[in-house]
Enzyme design. Sequence first.
Site, PDB file in Angstrom:
ATOM      1  N   PRO A   2       9.951  36.508  93.122  1.00 13.63           N
ATOM      2  CG  PRO A   2       9.345  34.298  92.873  1.00 13.63           C
ATOM      3  CD  PRO A   2       8.782  35.659  92.904  1.00 13.63           C
ATOM      4  CD  GLU A   3      13.076  40.967  89.736  1.00 17.74           C
ATOM      5  OE1 GLU A   3      13.994  41.221  88.950  1.00 17.74           O
ATOM      6  OE2 GLU A   3      12.538  41.822  90.451  1.00 17.74           O
TER       7      GLU A   3
END
Length: 270
Positions: A2-3
């Site tokens: 996850p960014e």
Amino acid sequence: MPELPEVETIARQLNARIAGRRLVAVELWRTGRESPVGTKFVQALLGRRIERVFRRAKLLVFSFDDSRAMVGHLKMTGRFAFVPPDYVQGKHDRALFVFDDGCRVVWADVRQFGYLHVISSDEVARTLSTYGLEPLEHPVEMLAEALRLPGTRTIKAALLHQGALAGVGNIYADEACHRAGIRPTRRLRTLTRNDRLRLITHLKDVLNESIVQKGTSANDYVDADGARGGFLSLLRVYGREGEPCRSCGHVIKKIAHVQRGTHYCPTCQK
DNA sequence: CGAACCACCTGACGGC
DNA sequence: TGCCGTCAGGTGGTTC
């Protein structure tokens, strides 16, 4: 995993379902990455009402109605997901949160790098202040100025530096560089003001477009509803080594840079 | 100060 | 089939 776009997606989904809800049960299935550790973690949460859930940098913040909050980082493989009442505990599940309306959320993490900390508002403020500007909450000019870091670092290293701009990770750093026609391995100091403005403009665009698609599922990322993000097919360089550049048709290259897989088009990106 | 390297941990995949 | 090396979206610490 996850960014910024992925964490933003999860934060919005969690907020929509659990803002205003009170925690009535917490089951800690695997201990060690929470704080305070063990039963103290459960005690710190029981009975608390969620004020709201939001993202800052790549952190998830669950603010309570009593000047405390739970701050979490998903690192590479963390996930939060809504689950049904008859849900059977999965191999990598760490905790289950049950709310007063029956809503249930599981926290899972295959590689076990992620964490959840229940801390005071002061500690939250201190933690969040170590991060740089939110790329989607400031004008291009201000962000371009924040990216003027000293030293000899490369553009990719600068984009990944959370103290300048917060929330950019490996995928979106590569994608922003391709859109801007800039090689990620170039020295930051070689960028002109116009280069920086162009890079930031494209960074904002790619982040916003990915949020619309609920993120990128390059590997096993899923959102809180268990759905895969739709941005994978819209990536221009990340994970496309050996394939033709969508702009010029030349083959996308992948190299190791700042200890990360780095993707670019040797023709389009100077 | 920054760059290079390792560490945290598990799983997927390719080669032999 | 299975063993082994390599790689993975993120930080954080150490050393040079």
